[in-house]
Scaffold this motif. Structure first.
Motif, mmCIF file in Angstrom:
data_model
loop_
_atom_site.group_PDB
_atom_site.id
_atom_site.type_symbol
_atom_site.label_atom_id
_atom_site.label_comp_id
_atom_site.label_asym_id
_atom_site.label_seq_id
_atom_site.Cartn_x
_atom_site.Cartn_y
_atom_site.Cartn_z
ATOM 1 N N HIS A 45 -14.192 53.070 -60.424
ATOM 2 C CA HIS A 45 -14.618 54.346 -59.973
ATOM 3 C C HIS A 45 -15.905 54.285 -58.719
ATOM 4 C CE1 HIS A 45 -16.840 58.266 -60.776
ATOM 5 N NE2 HIS A 45 -17.991 57.691 -60.667
ATOM 6 N N PHE A 46 -16.690 53.345 -58.781
ATOM 7 C CA PHE A 46 -17.817 53.077 -57.809
ATOM 8 C C PHE A 46 -16.770 52.833 -56.476
ATOM 9 C CE2 PHE A 46 -20.289 50.974 -61.262
ATOM 10 C CZ PHE A 46 -20.622 52.185 -61.904
ATOM 11 N N ASN A 47 -15.910 51.841 -56.356
ATOM 12 C CA ASN A 47 -15.419 51.454 -55.287
ATOM 13 C C ASN A 47 -14.446 52.862 -54.619
ATOM 14 O OD1 ASN A 47 -15.527 48.603 -54.530
ATOM 15 N ND2 ASN A 47 -15.747 48.594 -56.564
ATOM 16 N N PHE A 48 -13.746 53.430 -55.580
ATOM 17 C CA PHE A 48 -13.031 54.532 -55.062
ATOM 18 C C PHE A 48 -13.974 55.766 -54.696
ATOM 19 C CE2 PHE A 48 -9.756 53.870 -58.702
ATOM 20 C CZ PHE A 48 -8.888 52.807 -57.652
ATOM 21 N N LEU A 103 -27.483 55.137 -56.142
ATOM 22 C CA LEU A 103 -28.756 55.241 -56.497
ATOM 23 C C LEU A 103 -28.903 55.209 -58.027
ATOM 24 C CD1 LEU A 103 -30.436 58.197 -54.089
ATOM 25 C CD2 LEU A 103 -30.703 55.430 -53.964
ATOM 26 N N ALA A 104 -28.160 55.898 -58.493
ATOM 27 C CA ALA A 104 -28.082 55.823 -60.230
ATOM 28 C C ALA A 104 -28.047 54.495 -60.660
ATOM 29 C CB ALA A 104 -27.189 56.728 -60.767
ATOM 30 N N GLN A 105 -27.016 53.599 -60.090
ATOM 31 C CA GLN A 105 -26.497 52.269 -60.324
ATOM 32 C C GLN A 105 -27.846 51.392 -59.977
ATOM 33 O OE1 GLN A 105 -24.037 52.726 -62.463
ATOM 34 N NE2 GLN A 105 -23.696 50.580 -61.719
ATOM 35 N N THR A 111 -25.612 45.743 -62.819
ATOM 36 C CA THR A 111 -24.966 44.960 -62.028
ATOM 37 C C THR A 111 -23.305 45.427 -61.413
ATOM 38 O OG1 THR A 111 -25.716 42.956 -62.883
ATOM 39 C CG2 THR A 111 -23.621 42.736 -61.744
ATOM 40 N N TRP A 112 -23.027 45.559 -60.451
ATOM 41 C CA TRP A 112 -22.083 46.273 -60.078
ATOM 42 C C TRP A 112 -21.580 45.480 -58.645
ATOM 43 C CZ3 TRP A 112 -21.050 49.894 -55.504
ATOM 44 C CH2 TRP A 112 -22.538 50.244 -55.213
ATOM 45 N N LYS A 134 -28.417 60.747 -62.109
ATOM 46 C CA LYS A 134 -27.147 60.461 -62.763
ATOM 47 C C LYS A 134 -26.881 62.098 -63.214
ATOM 48 C CE LYS A 134 -24.556 58.461 -66.529
ATOM 49 N NZ LYS A 134 -24.738 57.994 -67.843
ATOM 50 N N GLN A 135 -27.861 62.777 -63.680
ATOM 51 C CA GLN A 135 -27.843 64.137 -64.075
ATOM 52 C C GLN A 135 -27.192 64.958 -62.671
ATOM 53 O OE1 GLN A 135 -30.997 65.809 -66.215
ATOM 54 N NE2 GLN A 135 -30.987 64.188 -67.464
#
Length: 174
Positions: A45-48, A103-105, A111-112, A134-135
């Motif tokens: 999801h993050f990479n896409f 920013l949420a991560q 860790t991502w 995140k909201q």
């Protein structure tokens, strides 16, 4: 003046759609996959999402280099203004969503991985900041369903009801 977008614009438009679908699909799947696969699916999801951001930047750059082809027959003023506004809203949404996600991560201290590389912690974790970011990310992502749907319905309206060349300007092929 030509009546189609450039091949690079058409390609990036449809590639962006594919990446948006994959981004949304990955986060929806993250709740239903086995626990041992959840991290992988979230990283997808993050990479896409980051690829959507890069594609949108490229599309903005191309938009500056290649003017939009004229719609035939011409649109009423209110439709032209609505279309222009909706396109800029799409750009704004899909440029801001990945930034908010990163920013949420970061504020979550999670860790991502980006393309297989672990992203270092670059801010002090802050659960309150993470929660607010995140909201906002989730709200904009939810609104994205409606904006994408409206964009799709408008294209179909122009093609099947108005019978102009709006959709054909962005279709692959001749």
């Amino acid at each position: 003046m030509k009546n189609r977008y450039s091949l690079s614009q058409i390609t990036l438009h449809w590639l962006t759609l594919l990446m948006v679908i994959l981004t949304y699909s990955a986060i929806l799947l993250s709740d239903v996959v086995p626990d041992e696969d959840r991290t992988l699916v979230k990283n997808l999801h993050f990479n896409f999402g980051l690829s959507v951001w890069l594609l949108m930047l490229l599309r903005l750059w191309l938009r500056q280099r290649h003017p939009s082809p004229v719609i035939t027959p011409a649109l009423p003023k209110w439709q032209a203004v609505s279309a222009h506004s909706l396109h800029w809203l799409i750009y704004l949404m899909f440029l801001s969503l990945p930034i908010l996600g990163v920013l949420a991560q970061a504020y979550g201290g999670k860790t991502w991985y980006f393309l297989g590389w672990q992203v270092p912690q670059w801010v002090t974790p802050n659960s309150q900041a993470r929660s607010l970011i995140k909201q906002a990310h989730e709200l904009i992502a939810t609104l994205g369903y409606f904006v994408i749907g409206l964009h799709t319905l408008a294209a179909l309206y122009h093609h099947y009801i108005r019978h102009d060349d709006t959709l054909r300007r962005m279709m692959p092929g001749k």
